[in-house]
Write an enzyme that holds these catalytic residues in place. Structure first.
Site, mmCIF file in Angstrom:
data_model
loop_
_atom_site.group_PDB
_atom_site.id
_atom_site.type_symbol
_atom_site.label_atom_id
_atom_site.label_comp_id
_atom_site.label_asym_id
_atom_site.label_seq_id
_atom_site.Cartn_x
_atom_site.Cartn_y
_atom_site.Cartn_z
ATOM 1 C CG HIS A 1 -55.484 65.259 57.499
ATOM 2 N ND1 HIS A 1 -54.004 66.038 58.926
ATOM 3 C CD2 HIS A 1 -56.559 65.902 58.151
ATOM 4 C CE1 HIS A 1 -55.123 65.634 59.870
ATOM 5 N NE2 HIS A 1 -56.228 65.500 59.564
ATOM 6 C CG HIS B 1 -53.964 56.325 62.073
ATOM 7 N ND1 HIS B 1 -54.788 56.863 63.225
ATOM 8 C CD2 HIS B 1 -52.501 56.527 63.043
ATOM 9 C CE1 HIS B 1 -54.220 57.461 63.848
ATOM 10 N NE2 HIS B 1 -52.753 57.831 63.417
#
Length: 448
Positions: free
Chosen positions: A303, A346
């Site tokens: 990704h 994240h």
């Protein structure tokens, strides 16, 4: 009243003829609404045609490098010094400017439902609701994120912002921007950028309007470097549209509002300030259709970072660290093999203010609706909710096209402070963090 605009077709966008606009980003444009109004071979002739006044509008210091030097020459019915009467402080309503410390910075991920559109008359200036501020407008660094709600067009009212440039992101209802450089019309799926110091008014096109504003105190938005991507894709310069010259010769009373030093000021004029008959230069308002953005992505596995979806960036003095990045998540194909396709979990040095223009955002299929907002401040973890995680973890990894969706982020290197209005808004979701509660322990040392 005499309202004139150049009738010829001067630009194209995505292969379609676009009357009233010139195409290109950062170009040195020239346009006139009356033949011969634009001087040839000089900027400041002894006498301008039609009895006009020559005036320069500078968006950068005079000595800025040529590549970043921004200025336009305007040929107008009256010079702007005639637009400056006795200014009195005006009510800024819910508009706030950084630094703003009226509410303690929350250590939490936050999300708001869409702001309801009021039934009362509300012009653009009355309908700005500041959600977050970051940095310091006095040092020309940082930004503010606002919602706008408009139910009434501005009539005999005009405005310019001395604190920063403004990016409008319509979410519901179409707008017309009557600027001193010309007219711009925009609908959901498009953005409009009005540079610092440019006078304009906002009109609605029938239905009430709602959307988002990024007020950029720092360096002007520009196209990001593509790096290894090369010369094509992402936002292409030819799809940005700048209006042709138009003017009003209107000698009726009007109010001019100015945002300067974090305050709103107002003076009364006996005439319209939208009186530029011709102009040339590279400092001007523009619009861009987000649906012309050409996304790139993984065609094998893994990704890429969300920076591949950057439309515009406001640079800082530190290379690669943006004052603001404007990032979108448009329609696109997901084809990566053996890959968790939604955005991964994240923590980020940047602070992310996110909105949804239409459709469904793939990482938050529930609770994040068009017109809504989320805020993930610097170094606060975030990512897909439980439903999105389960779906992405167990779906067949065949090519899938994400359709009918358009989300965006105003991302800045500064912490975004929430205003008192945003912190106490009835649209604030008290249970937003619950979307991650279902992410239970899955570890089993016996199942590699």
């Amino acid at each position: 009243m005499n309202y004139n605009a150049a009738p010829e077709v001067l630009g194209k966008s995505v292969g379609q003829v676009t009357p009233g606009y010139m195409s290109g980003f950062g170009n040195s444009f020239e346009t006139e609404a009356l033949p011969g109004a634009l001087p040839m071979g000089r900027n400041s002739p002894q006498r301008c045609a039609y009895g006009l006044y020559a005036e320069q509008l500078s968006g950068s210091p005079f000595t800025a490098p040529r590549g970043s030097n921004e200025r336009s020459w305007l040929y107008r019915i009256r010079p702007s010094v005639r637009h400056s009467g006795r200014f009195a402080k005006a009510d800024a309503g819910l508009w706030r400017t950084a630094p703003c410390h009226e509410h303690e910075l929350p250590i939490a991920q936050l999300r708001w439902d869409p702001a309801p559109i009021p039934h009362a008359d509300m012009t653009f200036l009355q309908g700005v609701q500041t959600m977050t501020t970051a940095g310091d407008a006095n040092t020309q660094a940082g930004m503010a994120a606002h919602v706008y709600l408009i139910t009434k067009s501005m009539v005999d009212q005009h405005f310019y912002n001395a604190d920063g440039e403004m990016m409008f992101v319509p979410q519901q209802g179409s707008l017309k921007f009557v600027t001193e450089f010309g007219r711009i019309e925009a609908e959901p799926g498009e953005i409009v950028v009005i540079p610092r110091g440019v006078k304009f008014r906002v009109e609605i096109q029938g239905a009430p309007a709602r959307g988002y504003i990024c007020e950029n105190y720092g360096g002007a938005f520009t196209l990001p470097e593509r790096g290894p991507i090369g010369a094509n894709c992402l936002a292409n310069a030819r799809d940005f549209l700048t209006p042709v010259a138009a003017y009003e010769d209107k000698d009726t009373p009007t109010e001019l509002f100015v945002k300067w030093g974090g305050q709103l000021w107002m003076t009364k004029l006996p005439h319209s300030p939208i009186d530029v008959v011709a102009w040339h230069g590279n400092y001007a308002p523009y619009k861009y259709d987000l649906r012309t953005f050409s996304p790139v992505g993984a065609i094998g596995f893994d990704h890429p970072d969300p920076s591949i979806f950057t439309v515009l960036t406001s640079p800082s003095e530190t290379a690669g660290t943006a004052n603001i990045d404007f990032v979108i998540f448009p329609e696109r194909w997901a084809v990566a093999e053996n890959t968790f396709r939604p955005p991964w979990y994240h923590m980020n040095i940047m602070s992310e203010f996110m909105g949804l223009i239409y459709g469904v955002y793939d990482a938050k299929p529930q609770g994040f609706t068009p017109g809504g907002i989320s805020l993930h401040n610097m170094m606060l973890p975030h990512g897909p909710d439980r439903q999105a995680f389960d779906h992405a973890s167990n779906s067949e990894l065949k090519p899938v096209k994400l359709t009918g969706t358009m989300a965006f982020m105003f991302e800045t290197r500064y912490p975004q402070r929430v205003t008192e209005f945003a912190a106490k808004s009835a649209t604030l979701q008290d249970d937003y963090a619950d979307c991650w509660k279902g992410l239970e322990k899955r570890f089993d040392p016996n199942k590699p």
